[in-house]
Design a protein around this motif. Structure first.
Motif, PDB file in Angstrom:
ATOM      1  N   THR A 318     -57.957  13.462   0.218  1.00  0.00           N
ATOM      2  CA  THR A 318     -57.104  12.521   0.943  1.00  0.00           C
ATOM      3  C   THR A 318     -57.871  11.833   2.070  1.00  0.00           C
ATOM      4  OG1 THR A 318     -55.124  13.819   0.456  1.00  0.00           O
ATOM      5  CG2 THR A 318     -54.994  12.292   2.298  1.00  0.00           C
ATOM      6  N   GLU A 319     -58.589  12.616   2.866  1.00  0.00           N
ATOM      7  CA  GLU A 319     -59.324  12.054   3.996  1.00  0.00           C
ATOM      8  C   GLU A 319     -60.383  11.063   3.530  1.00  0.00           C
ATOM      9  OE1 GLU A 319     -62.042  13.447   7.845  1.00  0.00           O
ATOM     10  OE2 GLU A 319     -61.633  14.868   6.218  1.00  0.00           O
ATOM     11  N   CYS A 320     -61.177  11.452   2.546  1.00  0.00           N
ATOM     12  CA  CYS A 320     -62.263  10.576   2.089  1.00  0.00           C
ATOM     13  C   CYS A 320     -61.728   9.313   1.434  1.00  0.00           C
ATOM     14  CB  CYS A 320     -63.190  11.331   1.138  1.00  0.00           C
ATOM     15  SG  CYS A 320     -64.212  12.565   1.959  1.00  0.00           S
ATOM     16  N   PHE A 321     -60.626   9.458   0.704  1.00  0.00           N
ATOM     17  CA  PHE A 321     -60.048   8.255   0.101  1.00  0.00           C
ATOM     18  C   PHE A 321     -59.589   7.288   1.184  1.00  0.00           C
ATOM     19  CE2 PHE A 321     -56.922   5.415  -1.497  1.00  0.00           C
ATOM     20  CZ  PHE A 321     -57.377   5.072  -2.757  1.00  0.00           C
ATOM     21  N   GLY A 353     -48.880  19.954  14.587  1.00  0.00           N
ATOM     22  CA  GLY A 353     -48.946  21.368  14.246  1.00  0.00           C
ATOM     23  C   GLY A 353     -48.838  21.620  12.760  1.00  0.00           C
ATOM     24  N   ASP A 354     -48.296  20.653  12.000  1.00  0.00           N
ATOM     25  CA  ASP A 354     -48.289  20.782  10.540  1.00  0.00           C
ATOM     26  C   ASP A 354     -49.720  20.700  10.023  1.00  0.00           C
ATOM     27  OD1 ASP A 354     -45.562  20.957  10.558  1.00  0.00           O
ATOM     28  OD2 ASP A 354     -45.190  18.894   9.892  1.00  0.00           O
ATOM     29  N   PRO A 355     -50.049  21.387   8.939  1.00  0.00           N
ATOM     30  CA  PRO A 355     -51.444  21.446   8.477  1.00  0.00           C
ATOM     31  C   PRO A 355     -52.061  20.088   8.139  1.00  0.00           C
ATOM     32  CG  PRO A 355     -49.930  22.414   6.869  1.00  0.00           C
ATOM     33  CD  PRO A 355     -49.165  22.245   8.126  1.00  0.00           C
ATOM     34  N   ASN A 356     -51.248  19.133   7.704  1.00  0.00           N
ATOM     35  CA  ASN A 356     -51.782  17.821   7.331  1.00  0.00           C
ATOM     36  C   ASN A 356     -51.320  16.707   8.268  1.00  0.00           C
ATOM     37  OD1 ASN A 356     -53.067  19.004   5.203  1.00  0.00           O
ATOM     38  ND2 ASN A 356     -52.001  17.879   3.588  1.00  0.00           N
ATOM     39  N   TYR A 357     -50.895  17.076   9.466  1.00  0.00           N
ATOM     40  CA  TYR A 357     -50.445  16.048  10.411  1.00  0.00           C
ATOM     41  C   TYR A 357     -51.582  15.086  10.754  1.00  0.00           C
ATOM     42  CZ  TYR A 357     -48.378  13.889  14.560  1.00  0.00           C
ATOM     43  OH  TYR A 357     -47.893  12.994  15.482  1.00  0.00           O
ATOM     44  N   ASP A 358     -52.809  15.588  10.820  1.00  0.00           N
ATOM     45  CA  ASP A 358     -53.951  14.721  11.119  1.00  0.00           C
ATOM     46  C   ASP A 358     -54.158  13.677  10.021  1.00  0.00           C
ATOM     47  OD1 ASP A 358     -54.656  16.842   9.384  1.00  0.00           O
ATOM     48  OD2 ASP A 358     -56.779  16.593   9.853  1.00  0.00           O
ATOM     49  N   LEU A 359     -53.848  14.061   8.769  1.00  0.00           N
ATOM     50  CA  LEU A 359     -53.978  13.097   7.667  1.00  0.00           C
ATOM     51  C   LEU A 359     -52.884  12.036   7.743  1.00  0.00           C
ATOM     52  CD1 LEU A 359     -54.909  15.473   4.701  1.00  0.00           C
ATOM     53  CD2 LEU A 359     -56.435  14.081   6.139  1.00  0.00           C
ATOM     54  N   PHE A 360     -51.702  12.427   8.175  1.00  0.00           N
ATOM     55  CA  PHE A 360     -50.641  11.448   8.410  1.00  0.00           C
ATOM     56  C   PHE A 360     -51.081  10.444   9.472  1.00  0.00           C
ATOM     57  CE2 PHE A 360     -46.388  10.811  10.754  1.00  0.00           C
ATOM     58  CZ  PHE A 360     -46.119   9.633  10.075  1.00  0.00           C
ATOM     59  N   GLN A 361     -51.687  10.926  10.544  1.00  0.00           N
ATOM     60  CA  GLN A 361     -52.195  10.050  11.594  1.00  0.00           C
ATOM     61  C   GLN A 361     -53.271   9.111  11.053  1.00  0.00           C
ATOM     62  OE1 GLN A 361     -51.008  10.074  15.028  1.00  0.00           O
ATOM     63  NE2 GLN A 361     -49.410  11.146  13.895  1.00  0.00           N
TER      64      GLN A 361
END
Length: 710
Positions: A318-321, A353-361
């Motif tokens: 997800t991050e790299c895409f 605090g959710d594990p993928n909150y940084d990906l949402f950001q």
């Protein structure tokens, strides 16, 4: 006299009695009386009447055919007269079709039409559109029932993708995990399972391309992060082995005197794995924007869904895409494909605090620059029952999940076909008589159900061998046990048959004088109309044991087509037919001034009824830049409004010479002076450049009002 005859186009040609005899003989044969002597006798009677009625060669083909009909009837050949009338009508239909086709072909040879903004002006695009004209005429004249053809031509309904009517299906959520794990055959040899992320990403693009050639609509991966995560892990293992091998060759190791710590090795492995994953995602994006494989003229209508895999490998995909998409194409241009759907899910990525909150950001940062991703909300009232499965969206807005014939799953299912109702016309005809409106709506709805059943009965007779990749590789639910000569009915009963609608706003204006964005009364009626259509879909599902669903139609060329027909029939009606387009589905009119939160609240209530697909937008004046807090407030408002799928729009102008990404009002770049400006906008759910928009959609874009400014 009797040397020439006037043709239908006004030209004269030689008169030949034998042509009359041949036509009469064909009709006698059709009536079971193939008597040439009788045909000659009737011809002589026709000639006699021509002499009585015309003293010069001023008669037409139509005049002669009228006389032939009269002779049949006068001589007591009623059955033969009926056969001749049918023969004459069929010939007339064929001539009309040929004339329409030739006119359309002539226009396309000059320039392809812009019904679809994904089509260019290449030779292959022209050939595709010419073949589609022939297909449409065939299905209208030879396959559809007369009342269905009439309703389509007159503009009461619109049968989408008519040129593909009896040859294929619309779209599919492709089981990427299985194809990569087990390998596949796209017609030129077996493709084995990949051993690393680059190969996996390349094969993912090939899979989209291969299945697009079997279908006319969207192709999608529902679990892009999860399905590719395993190949990130394989890549990690490969990089670990390679690094340790290289260290050994250099006389270094993870233990001993000349050692490199395990911590440093792991850091290097992580770095190399991420580099390879980024390049894989970048290559995937490049492929999907350059593979003109859809009938040789378009790139595939591709979509990916991701954001909820919390494993290290899934997160890396997800991050790299997102980072590769943010980077853009070679000169910084915005990628147009794939459509990116970021899944919002409570306890996974929606709160700090959710594990993928940084990906949402990160997703919002990218969306603030590139328009994608859009957002799908897994905890909406209608998606939450499938929270474990996860609802994936596709293309413009398509949603497929419930199933009266089997498992309620996302993968291996899609829409079979859809037909759209012209709501504004029903409003105009009702003339503010609601009882008449409801009666007309039910009648046209019944016709749509009948039409979709007619089409389904054609589709279900197609064979597995007609779909070498789609069915040959067992991509559809219940296709596993089918052999090449079997029909596909067992599989496609799991697909959906969708009834769409356009122009709720104009319909409400015709009925009440105001649309749902400006009147609570109109809003209540709008909800009643849409919920009624949904109930009718549910009733049809129970009655026919097929998955009928309601679609908020992604009307592109149809938006202007319906309007132009209705203007011709009913004239210009303020608030209804006074512009070049009808408003998309249940949307508030784009030209109406309304703030973002009010628009979200008005449109949100319709999403739950449109179970075949829906989308809403908020329009901004320019890219939000780094104002993620304000952008996030819009996304959260969409969640509160119980939306299922939504996006934020703003102009994306890019100078293809210097890479400037900004709102460029002028025709030349303010930075380098170049004229090569790419102007990307969203059109019915996907991205395109405005030079490919048709006239009605171009007018709509130019009239879009800003809902909020950052």
């Amino acid at each position: 006299m009797f040397e020439t005859i006037i043709k239908r186009d006004g030209r004269t040609q030689g008169f030949h009695e034998s042509k009359i005899t041949d036509a009469i003989l064909k009709c006698l044969h059709a009536a079971g009386q193939a008597d040439r002597q009788l045909a000659i006798e009737l011809t002589l009677e026709v000639i006699k009447k021509i002499k009585q009625q015309y003293t010069e060669d001023n008669y037409t083909v139509e005049n002669v055919q009228d006389i032939v009909e009269n002779v049949f009837i006068e001589k007591g050949y009623a059955k033969e007269a009926k056969a001749y009338i049918i023969y004459r009508d069929n010939r007339s239909r064929l001539r009309d079709a040929q004339s329409e086709m030739m006119n359309a072909v002539s226009e396309i040879l000059q320039e392809t039409n812009r019904d679809n903004a994904n089509v260019g002006n290449s030779p292959s695009a022209k050939v595709l559109q010419i073949s589609e004209i022939a297909s449409k005429n065939y299905y209208l004249k030879r396959v559809l029932r007369e009342k269905e053809t009439k309703a389509h031509i007159n503009g009461d309904i619109y049968i989408h993708d008519l040129s593909w009517y009896g040859k294929t299906l619309t779209c599919l959520q492709i089981p990427l995990d299985r194809l990569l794990r087990e390998g596949f055959n796209n017609g030129h040899g077996y493709i084995r399972s990949p051993k690393g992320i680059k190969t996996a990403a390349s094969l993912a693009a090939i899979i989209l391309q291969s299945n697009q050639n079997d279908m006319h609509g969207g192709q999608s991966f529902a679990y892009f992060d999860r399905d590719l995560a395993v190949y990130v892990e394989l890549e990690r293992a490969k990089q670990d082995q390679l690094i340790r091998s290289n260290l050994k060759e250099l006389g270094l190791s993870a233990d001993g005197a000349a050692c490199v710590s395990e911590e440093k090795i792991k850091a290097l492995v992580d770095e190399r794995t991420k580099e390879e994953t980024f390049q894989a995602m970048e290559g995937f994006i490049y492929n999907l924007n350059t593979m003109h494989s859809r009938a040789g003229a378009q790139v595939p209508f591709s979509s990916i869904n991701f954001g909820t895999d919390t494993t290290e490998a899934g997160r890396m995909v997800t991050e790299c895409f997102l980072l590769a998409y943010e980077k853009g194409l070679g000169k910084g241009e915005s990628p147009l494909f794939p459509n990116i759907c970021f899944k919002i899910k409570e306890d996974v990525n929606f709160e700090a605090g959710d594990p993928n909150y940084d990906l949402f950001q990160l997703s919002m940062r990218v969306a603030c620059k590139r328009l994608f991703p859009t957002y799908s909300f897994q905890d909406s009232s209608f998606n939450k029952p499938f929270r474990d499965e996860e609802v994936a969206y596709m293309g413009c807005r398509t949603r497929v999940i419930s199933n009266c014939n089997g498992p309620e799953v996302t993968n291996c299912r899609g829409n079979l076909s859809f037909t759209t109702i012209n709501l504004p016309r029903l409003g105009i005809r009702a003339d503010r008589d609601l009882s008449q409106f409801w009666k007309s709506l039910d009648e046209i709805f019944d016709l749509c159900v009948e039409q979709l059943l007619t089409r389904y009965n054609v589709q279900k007779k197609l064979k597995v061998k007609d779909f070498p990749f789609l069915m040959g590789q067992k991509l559809y639910v219940d296709s596993e046990g089918l052999s090449p000569n079997d029909t596909i009915e067992k599989a496609i009963r799991h697909g959906t048959l969708s009834i769409g609608f356009i122009g709720l706003a104009e319909c409400l204006t015709a009925l009440t004088g105001r649309h749902h964005g400006e009147s609570a009364e109109a809003q209540a009626l709008g909800v009643a109309i849409v919920s009624h259509m949904r109930r009718r879909c549910d009733e049809a599902t129970k009655k026919y044991s097929l998955n009928f669903s309601l679609l908020a139609t992604p009307a592109e060329q149809l938006s202007g087509k319906f309007t132009s027909i209705d203007i011709e029939q009913y004239g210009v009606i303020p608030g209804v037919t006074d512009k070049k387009w009808y408003t998309n589905s249940f949307h508030v009119p784009v030209e109406f001034q309304i703030n973002a939160l009010d628009k979200i609240a008005v449109e949100g209530v319709y999403h739950k009824y449109c179970n075949a697909g829906h989308i809403s937008y908020v329009e901004l004046q320019s890219a939000p830049g780094q104002n993620l807090e304000a952008f996030e407030s819009l996304v959260r408002a969409m969640v509160e409004a119980d939306m299922g799928y939504a996006a934020v729009n703003f102009p994306v102008d890019i100078c293809c010479d210097c890479g400037l990404n900004s709102v460029i009002q002028e025709n030349n770049c303010p930075k380098c002076g170049g004229h090569n400006i790419s102007r990307v906008r969203r059109i019915t759910g996907y991205l395109s450049t405005i030079d490919r928009f048709n006239d009605s959609k171009l007018a709509e874009v130019q009239n879009r009002q800003i809902h909020t400014s950052f």
